[in-house]
Design a protein around this motif. Structure first.
Motif, mmCIF file in Angstrom:
data_model
loop_
_atom_site.group_PDB
_atom_site.id
_atom_site.type_symbol
_atom_site.label_atom_id
_atom_site.label_comp_id
_atom_site.label_asym_id
_atom_site.label_seq_id
_atom_site.Cartn_x
_atom_site.Cartn_y
_atom_site.Cartn_z
ATOM 1 N N ALA A 85 -1.397 -14.740 0.128
ATOM 2 C CA ALA A 85 -1.047 -13.321 0.088
ATOM 3 C C ALA A 85 -1.718 -12.614 -1.075
ATOM 4 O O ALA A 85 -1.829 -13.164 -2.177
ATOM 5 C CB ALA A 85 0.468 -13.175 -0.022
ATOM 6 N N HIS A 87 -2.691 -8.185 -2.362
ATOM 7 C CA HIS A 87 -2.572 -6.761 -2.052
ATOM 8 C C HIS A 87 -3.741 -6.340 -1.157
ATOM 9 O O HIS A 87 -4.840 -6.882 -1.271
ATOM 10 C CB HIS A 87 -2.586 -5.967 -3.369
ATOM 11 N N ALA A 88 -3.476 -5.357 -0.283
ATOM 12 C CA ALA A 88 -4.521 -4.901 0.652
ATOM 13 C C ALA A 88 -5.785 -4.445 -0.094
ATOM 14 O O ALA A 88 -6.905 -4.699 0.350
ATOM 15 C CB ALA A 88 -3.973 -3.770 1.517
ATOM 16 N N GLU A 89 -5.605 -3.788 -1.251
ATOM 17 C CA GLU A 89 -6.778 -3.315 -2.000
ATOM 18 C C GLU A 89 -7.575 -4.482 -2.581
ATOM 19 O O GLU A 89 -8.767 -4.371 -2.812
ATOM 20 C CB GLU A 89 -6.343 -2.403 -3.151
ATOM 21 N N GLU A 91 -7.936 -7.308 -1.009
ATOM 22 C CA GLU A 91 -8.739 -7.795 0.114
ATOM 23 C C GLU A 91 -9.941 -6.878 0.357
ATOM 24 O O GLU A 91 -11.069 -7.358 0.547
ATOM 25 C CB GLU A 91 -7.899 -7.914 1.386
ATOM 26 N N SER A 92 -9.721 -5.572 0.316
ATOM 27 C CA SER A 92 -10.857 -4.635 0.506
ATOM 28 C C SER A 92 -11.899 -4.862 -0.573
ATOM 29 O O SER A 92 -13.104 -4.831 -0.310
ATOM 30 C CB SER A 92 -10.401 -3.177 0.419
ATOM 31 N N VAL A 114 -6.516 -14.206 4.171
ATOM 32 C CA VAL A 114 -5.336 -13.445 3.755
ATOM 33 C C VAL A 114 -4.344 -13.479 4.910
ATOM 34 O O VAL A 114 -4.637 -12.985 5.994
ATOM 35 C CB VAL A 114 -5.691 -11.976 3.417
ATOM 36 N N HIS A 117 -0.291 -9.104 3.401
ATOM 37 C CA HIS A 117 -0.534 -8.274 2.220
ATOM 38 C C HIS A 117 0.731 -8.126 1.384
ATOM 39 O O HIS A 117 1.828 -7.980 1.940
ATOM 40 C CB HIS A 117 -1.014 -6.879 2.638
ATOM 41 N N VAL A 119 2.989 -5.860 -0.757
ATOM 42 C CA VAL A 119 3.185 -4.420 -0.917
ATOM 43 C C VAL A 119 4.274 -4.188 -1.951
ATOM 44 O O VAL A 119 5.164 -5.019 -2.134
ATOM 45 C CB VAL A 119 3.584 -3.733 0.419
ATOM 46 N N TYR A 134 2.952 -2.807 -7.981
ATOM 47 C CA TYR A 134 1.527 -2.479 -7.870
ATOM 48 C C TYR A 134 1.046 -1.982 -9.238
ATOM 49 O O TYR A 134 1.572 -0.992 -9.760
ATOM 50 C CB TYR A 134 1.379 -1.408 -6.787
ATOM 51 N N GLY A 141 -6.150 -3.672 -6.552
ATOM 52 C CA GLY A 141 -5.141 -4.486 -5.868
ATOM 53 C C GLY A 141 -4.393 -5.416 -6.799
ATOM 54 O O GLY A 141 -3.832 -6.418 -6.350
#
Ligand SMILES: [Zn+2]
Length: 221
Positions: A85, A87-89, A91-92, A114, A117, A119, A134, A141
């Motif tokens: 796991a 954070h989405a950012e 992964e981006s 992943v 995510h 959150v 966060y 992220g």
């Protein structure tokens, strides 16, 4: 190394090479936070084995942020029944600038996966409940993990004993880091578990450290 009930720490103490501290929370769903550099994973594995944990016992790997010294080791869990796991950012970032950062540091971008995510908000891990916070500024992220039951806060590279995360790597931003640290200051923490350097114990020591870091560094960022 056992720190307290269900909580184990694997501090990185070598001055010869950089790596992060790793933390493990035992329970129905054993969780490892930040598996560190891939080539240094054998050392973490040896420490875990001493405490009775095999990599296959780990059901969840959480990464506080996608820098090589925290994240690269996730590849050791790809063939296991371990969920991963971030954070989405984060992964981006790995899909875009992350590969460049790894190459900049003379490393190959690692294989990873992943599974879900992280959150902001509650994260239930087996019989334990954590709060994902966060905390951007050091890395895209970036998250911190607060465990109210133990009053423990895993800070990744946001804040350390007497210092704070650098903001000069891709996606770093001083104003965001400052805001992230301000948020952490509000928490009731007895155990500060940073990504590098010593663990801080005791509410007074943690409070004093927040005060020291903010008064020393905030005028620069
Ligand atoms: Zn970092």
């Amino acid at each position: 190394m056992k720190l307290s009930d269900h909580l184990f720490a694997y501090p990185w103490e070598s001055m010869a090479e950089n790596n992060c501290n790793s933390y493990l929370v035992d329970g129905k769903v054993p969780m490892l936070i930040d598996p560190g550099h891939h080539h240094l994973f054998p050392q973490l594995k040896a420490g875990m084995l001493e405490d009775g944990f095999k990599p296959s016992d780990i059901k969840l790997v959480v990464t506080t942020h996608p820098h090589p010294d925290h994240f690269e080791g996730v590849q050791n869990f790809l063939d296991l029944e371990t969920r991963i796991a971030m954070h989405a950012e984060a992964e981006s970032f790995m899909e875009e600038q992350g590969a460049m950062l790894f190459r900049m540091m003379g490393l190959r971008p690692p294989p990873y996966r992943v599974d879900f995510h992280l959150v902001e908000g509650e994260l239930e891990v087996g019989d334990h409940r954590f709060q994902v916070i966060y905390t951007p500024g050091h890395a895209p992220g970036s998250i911190c993990l607060y465990w109210p039951e133990a009053k423990a806060l895993v800070t990744g590279d946001v804040i350390f004993s007497q210092s704070l995360g650098r903001t000069d790597l891709p996606g770093g931003r001083g104003a965001l880091l400052k805001a992230s640290i301000d948020r952490l200051t509000e928490l009731d923490v007895e155990l500060l578990l940073p990504g590098h350097g010593p663990v801080l114990r005791g509410k007074a020591a943690v409070k004093e450290n927040f005060y020291l870091v903010r008064s020393t560094f905030f005028r620069f960022i």
